[in-house]
Design a protein around this motif. Sequence first.
Motif, short mmCIF file in Angstrom:
data_model
loop_
_atom_site.label_atom_id
_atom_site.label_comp_id
_atom_site.label_asym_id
_atom_site.label_seq_id
_atom_site.Cartn_x
_atom_site.Cartn_y
_atom_site.Cartn_z
N VAL A 13 -14.46 -50.87 -57.63
CA VAL A 13 -14.96 -49.98 -56.58
C VAL A 13 -15.78 -50.73 -55.53
N PHE A 14 -16.64 -51.65 -55.95
CA PHE A 14 -17.48 -52.36 -54.98
C PHE A 14 -16.63 -53.21 -54.04
N LEU A 15 -15.70 -54.00 -54.61
CA LEU A 15 -14.86 -54.84 -53.76
C LEU A 15 -13.98 -54.01 -52.84
N GLU A 21 -14.88 -51.27 -45.66
CA GLU A 21 -15.96 -51.34 -44.67
C GLU A 21 -15.73 -52.45 -43.65
N TRP A 22 -15.26 -53.61 -44.12
CA TRP A 22 -15.16 -54.78 -43.26
C TRP A 22 -13.72 -55.14 -42.86
N GLY A 23 -12.74 -54.39 -43.32
CA GLY A 23 -11.35 -54.66 -42.95
C GLY A 23 -10.86 -55.99 -43.49
N THR A 24 -11.18 -56.26 -44.74
CA THR A 24 -10.82 -57.53 -45.36
C THR A 24 -9.97 -57.30 -46.60
N GLY A 46 -9.49 -61.99 -43.61
CA GLY A 46 -9.68 -61.03 -42.53
C GLY A 46 -10.22 -61.73 -41.30
N SER A 47 -10.73 -60.96 -40.36
CA SER A 47 -11.31 -61.53 -39.15
C SER A 47 -12.60 -62.28 -39.49
N SER A 48 -13.05 -63.13 -38.60
CA SER A 48 -14.30 -63.87 -38.83
C SER A 48 -15.46 -62.92 -39.08
N ARG A 49 -15.56 -61.88 -38.26
CA ARG A 49 -16.65 -60.91 -38.42
C ARG A 49 -16.54 -60.18 -39.75
N GLY A 50 -15.34 -59.76 -40.11
CA GLY A 50 -15.13 -59.06 -41.36
C GLY A 50 -15.43 -59.92 -42.57
N ARG A 51 -14.97 -61.18 -42.53
CA ARG A 51 -15.23 -62.10 -43.65
C ARG A 51 -16.73 -62.33 -43.81
N LYS A 57 -22.56 -59.04 -47.75
CA LYS A 57 -22.73 -57.90 -48.66
C LYS A 57 -22.62 -58.33 -50.12
N VAL A 58 -21.66 -59.21 -50.41
CA VAL A 58 -21.51 -59.72 -51.78
C VAL A 58 -22.72 -60.59 -52.15
#
Length: 86
Positions: A13-15, A21-24, A46-51, A57-58
Amino acid sequence: NDCVGYVTGAQGVFLRGCEDEWGTLMFFCDYEGKTDRPLGRLAIFGSSRGRRGAELKVMAAVESKRAGYFTAGIGDSISDQDWGSD
């Protein structure tokens, strides 16, 4: 290694939440390091921002489980990288 299950969460669930949330796309892969003990390596696509958002968050989740894992021994610094953390 004890943080892998914590970060994955019940039934992933967390991942999955981070991915949404981040499109990754995120998953753990096995890796044998120089210590010959398996380490939990997290692959984030994913994108730089998403990664970067998913990574932070992790990192926050790991830090809440094992205080000082990322923050022990760090001081003030300024990053000269485009996606660095200050």
